[in-house]
Motif scaffolding. Structure first.
Motif, short mmCIF file in Angstrom:
data_model
loop_
_atom_site.label_atom_id
_atom_site.label_comp_id
_atom_site.label_asym_id
_atom_site.label_seq_id
_atom_site.Cartn_x
_atom_site.Cartn_y
_atom_site.Cartn_z
N ILE A 1 -3.64 -4.42 -0.55
CA ILE A 1 -3.29 -3.48 0.29
C ILE A 1 -4.48 -2.65 0.90
CG2 ILE A 1 -2.04 -1.18 0.56
CD1 ILE A 1 -0.08 -2.08 -1.74
N PRO A 2 -4.50 -2.65 2.17
CA PRO A 2 -5.73 -2.19 2.78
C PRO A 2 -5.84 -0.58 2.53
CG PRO A 2 -3.92 -2.60 4.60
CD PRO A 2 -3.42 -3.17 3.18
N PRO A 3 -6.98 -0.08 2.55
CA PRO A 3 -7.14 1.34 2.29
C PRO A 3 -6.51 2.18 3.12
CG PRO A 3 -9.14 0.51 3.10
CD PRO A 3 -8.36 -0.46 2.79
N THR A 4 -6.30 3.62 3.03
CA THR A 4 -5.42 4.31 3.74
C THR A 4 -6.34 4.79 5.19
OG1 THR A 4 -4.69 5.74 2.10
CG2 THR A 4 -4.75 6.85 4.06
N SER A 5 -7.70 5.00 4.97
CA SER A 5 -8.46 5.15 6.32
C SER A 5 -9.45 3.79 6.51
CB SER A 5 -9.33 6.18 5.81
OG SER A 5 -10.41 6.48 6.90
N ILE B 1 -1.55 2.01 6.49
CA ILE B 1 -1.98 1.76 7.93
C ILE B 1 -1.53 2.79 8.77
CG2 ILE B 1 -2.15 0.35 9.89
CD1 ILE B 1 -1.87 -2.04 8.10
N LEU B 2 -0.42 3.38 8.83
CA LEU B 2 0.32 4.41 9.44
C LEU B 2 0.13 5.87 8.81
CD1 LEU B 2 3.44 2.37 10.70
CD2 LEU B 2 1.43 2.67 11.90
N ASN B 3 -0.71 5.93 8.12
CA ASN B 3 -0.85 7.17 7.15
C ASN B 3 0.70 7.65 6.87
OD1 ASN B 3 -3.57 7.35 6.91
ND2 ASN B 3 -3.81 7.72 9.19
N ALA B 4 1.65 7.09 6.38
CA ALA B 4 2.92 7.78 6.15
C ALA B 4 2.71 8.90 5.07
CB ALA B 4 3.76 6.82 5.57
N TYR C 1 -9.80 -2.56 -0.48
CA TYR C 1 -8.40 -2.49 -0.97
C TYR C 1 -8.28 -1.37 -1.53
CZ TYR C 1 -9.05 -7.66 -0.45
OH TYR C 1 -9.49 -8.68 0.08
N ASP C 2 -7.11 -0.95 -1.29
CA ASP C 2 -6.39 0.44 -1.94
C ASP C 2 -6.00 0.05 -3.35
OD1 ASP C 2 -5.50 2.93 -2.95
OD2 ASP C 2 -4.13 3.06 -0.97
N ASN D 1 -7.51 -6.05 12.56
CA ASN D 1 -9.15 -5.88 12.54
C ASN D 1 -9.51 -4.62 12.22
OD1 ASN D 1 -11.91 -5.45 13.86
ND2 ASN D 1 -11.74 -7.73 13.88
N ARG D 2 -10.41 -4.37 11.29
CA ARG D 2 -10.60 -2.97 10.76
C ARG D 2 -11.37 -2.28 11.94
NH1 ARG D 2 -10.46 -1.69 5.40
NH2 ARG D 2 -12.25 -0.24 5.65
N LYS D 3 -12.34 -2.95 12.56
CA LYS D 3 -13.03 -2.22 13.52
C LYS D 3 -12.14 -1.85 14.71
CE LYS D 3 -17.40 -4.54 12.69
NZ LYS D 3 -18.29 -5.45 13.04
N GLN D 4 -11.28 -2.82 15.24
CA GLN D 4 -10.44 -2.45 16.20
C GLN D 4 -9.50 -1.31 16.13
OE1 GLN D 4 -8.38 -5.86 17.32
NE2 GLN D 4 -10.29 -6.91 18.29
N VAL D 5 -8.95 -1.13 14.74
CA VAL D 5 -8.09 -0.19 14.38
C VAL D 5 -9.01 1.30 14.34
CG1 VAL D 5 -6.59 0.72 12.56
CG2 VAL D 5 -6.43 -1.53 12.90
N GLY D 6 -10.19 0.92 13.89
CA GLY D 6 -11.05 2.23 13.72
C GLY D 6 -11.28 2.98 15.10
N LYS D 7 -11.49 2.15 16.14
CA LYS D 7 -11.50 2.47 17.42
C LYS D 7 -10.43 3.27 17.99
CE LYS D 7 -15.28 -0.95 18.83
NZ LYS D 7 -15.20 -2.05 19.57
#
Length: 629
Positions: A332-336, A303-306, A343-344, A249-255
């Motif tokens: 693929i979800p975006p980096t941030s 997601i993990l900013n590798a 998507y990326d 969930n983008r909002k949860q990850v954002g928090k």
């Protein structure tokens, strides 16, 4: 699981208030403090087997603390009970702690022959390391004593034992509980059991932490006996067990990303290290892992900013087998999470770029040949046979490359349909992705047209030039009848595209012949009305097509009226004047914000570029028909 029992006396340790004591007729004369716990014991049994305690009593009698004791009170009590002759049980779960504690107390052969260190080493080498499950459990417990385990070579010996068992034939290995449940020994003759037994070790070693797992996999790979596909399967099993779920969930990850919690940062760093370690273990062979698995790793990397190097390595590997991917794999979800785009798209563009580079480096389709004499023609040499073999191999490679490009083109068009719904997707990125596919690899443009239609509906604020730009990638000649009917009534398309569709549909109708006579394909009534409204005879499209397409527009400006160069044709001149008038009216209408373009202006907005030979054939068909009449 193997175990060893030492001693015969019963356990008489007990706790009195905050003290640990031994029940004995002799009062205690020695106090030791270990990890905050005080022990009231006796000097004689302890000092007779522990060199460290002997030195402590002789050098500093008042000192009674054992700092940094490996294994804590549990390991100390194990060694103390051994000194008293009490029964202790050693297994794979506690042998590392007992071995480190015995080393700390210096319970070696110098003090007493057959001391605890010697017995533990014999049990480790002859029993623990000979068992598969025991070796894994022992290696797993070394993470609590990393420095001690490295100094005592316990870690390296466990890794070597595990690797040797994987490299040996499965039937010669003492199997784990999980493998025994999956494959019975009496089913080993069946094909299913044989297939399952090849990768029986993957799930068991997946229990290890990433550091130990990485070292174990390196040892297995260096043996050179395990196929790369099994290495890939093992990595997939490990990633599915330890990597976090990619559905987020983008909002949860954002928090979580916004918070400054050290624990959350540590968890993210551990996952990033785990991911990059898995990437470094990927086999070099193309078919070792699936394209879907590689793209899942790429999603996790975003997601993990590798590191960028890890992402580029994954992108390069995905490009090698891109034809195996699906549209959902490429989403693929975006980096941030703060990115407005869903998507990326950039990483997919990088993958396509790598794919095209690899396609350009494919082997040639024909080898060099030399003219031979008469004898060489009659009797082929071995070198000539080798050339033919290379030629056949290169043709197969070229055919495979062409087939993969056709599949990738279909994949890209499906991907464009998905991302076109994103209102934040820039036009330049959409067009760049559409143009990244070679023209020959699209057998039809129906899927591309659907993507363009979706994009135009999701981005209704595009101006006229932007709509023209996105439609430049569309080839109306490659649209099906259903797509043409839809495009002819699509108010979002530029006017010129609609008329191009109508003319090409008429050209197809003119090409249909039956018994030497022209057989017209029945056009929809609304299209017929649109053509008839501008004096274009639907029953005789060849003349209009011939007179208006004798020259093609320049590649720089496919949409300009100046591309028409048939002044001698009366119909062409009429069309040119009406096109200019219509373009002027249309421009004025759009500037006034009139909304939708009136459908009556859609008939003269473009003349399709078509080779002369095709229309001369249409003309000859018409002439033959007139001569017969």
């Amino acid at each position: 699981m193997k175990f060893m029992k030492l001693g015969s006396r019963p356990d008489t340790f007990y706790t009195s208030e905050d003290l640990r004591c031994v029940s004995s007729e002799v009062s205690s004369d020695y106090t030791i403090e270990v990890s905050g716990t005080s022990y009231h014991l006796h000097k004689f049994p302890l000092l007779s087997k522990c060199m460290r305690l002997q030195r402590m009593c002789s050098e500093s009698p008042e000192s009674n603390q054992l700092p940094d004791f490996p294994g804590g009170v549990e390991a100390f009590e194990l060694c103390a009970k051994y000194c008293y002759g009490m029964t202790i049980t050693i297994s794979a779960y506690n042998i590392v702690a007992a071995r480190c504690a015995a080393e700390y107390l210096q319970m070696s052969e110098e003090v007493e022959k057959g001391n605890l260190v010697y017995k533990l080493e014999v049990f480790l080498n002859t029993c623990i390391l000979n068992g598969w499950r025991d070796s894994i459990v022992t290696l797993h417990t070394t993470k609590a004593f990393p420095l001690w385990s490295e100094d005592l070579a316990i870690t390296s010996r466990c890794i070597e034992a595990i690797a040797s068992k994987v490299l040996s034939h499965p039937s010669k290995v003492s199997l784990s509980h999980s493998h025994s449940r999956r494959v019975r020994e009496d089913d080993a003759s069946s094909n299913r059991a044989a297939a399952a037994s090849r990768g029986w070790w993957a799930e068991d070693i997946a229990e290890l932490g990433i550091d130990l797992y990485w070292r174990t996999m390196i040892a297995i790979k260096s043996g050179g006996k395990v196929p790369s596909s099994l290495i890939g399967d093992a990595l997939r099993v490990y990633a599915s067990k330890w990597l976090p779920s990619l559905q987020r969930n983008r909002k949860q990850v954002g928090k979580k990303e916004d918070s400054d919690s050290d624990s959350e940062t540590d968890v993210s760093s551990k996952h990033r290290l785990l991911l990059e370690s898995i990437i470094s273990l990927l086999p070099a062979e193309k078919a070792a892992v699936s394209c879907s698995f590689l793209l899942k790793l790429l999603k996790a990397a975003n997601i993990l900013n590798a590191s960028s190097s890890s992402k580029m390595e994954l992108a390069r590997r995905v490009a090698l087998q891109l034809e195996e991917a699906t549209v959902s794999d490429l989403l693929i979800p975006p980096t941030s999470y703060k990115s407005e785009m869903l998507y990326d798209v950039d990483i997919v563009a990088t993958i396509l770029e790598q794919f095209m580079i690899l396609g350009q480096t494919s082997p040639p389709t024909s080898p060099l040949r030399c003219k031979k004499g008469m004898m060489d023609r009659r009797q082929r040499s071995r070198s000539a046979e080798n050339i033919d073999l290379e030629f056949q191999e290169s043709r197969r490679s070229s055919s495979a490359s062409h087939s993969s490009k056709l599949k990738v083109a279909k994949l890209v068009d499906g991907y464009l349909q998905q991302i076109a719904r994103d209102v934040s997707l820039p036009l330049s990125k959409f067009v760049s992705l559409a143009e990244s596919v070679p023209e020959f690899s699209r057998l039809d443009h129906d899927d591309l047209y659907r993507a363009i239609d979706i994009y135009l509906k999701a981005h209704k604020n595009l101006n006229k030039s932007e709509r023209k730009r996105i439609c430049r990638v569309l080839d109306c000649k490659k649209l099906s009848m259903e797509a043409c009917m839809h495009a002819a009534q699509n108010e979002m398309l530029p006017l010129r595209v609609v008329v191009q569709v109508l003319f090409y549909e008429q050209a197809r109708a003119a090409a249909a012949t039956n018994n030497g006579e022209v057989k017209m394909t029945e056009l929809p009534s609304n299209i017929k009305a649109l053509l008839a409204a501008h004096n274009i005879d639907p029953s005789n499209p060849s003349a209009a097509a011939f007179s208006t397409t004798t020259s093609m527009a320049g590649p720089e400006d496919q949409w300009s009226v100046s591309g028409l160069k048939s002044p001698k044709s009366k119909l062409s001149g009429t069309l040119r004047s009406k096109l200019a008038e219509d373009e002027e009216i249309d421009e004025r209408f759009m500037n006034q914000g009139g909304g939708r373009t009136p459908s009556r202006f859609k008939a003269f907005c473009a003349i399709p570029g078509r080779p002369k030979k095709m229309f001369s054939k249409f003309l000859s068909i018409n002439r033959n028909s007139n001569d017969k009449n």
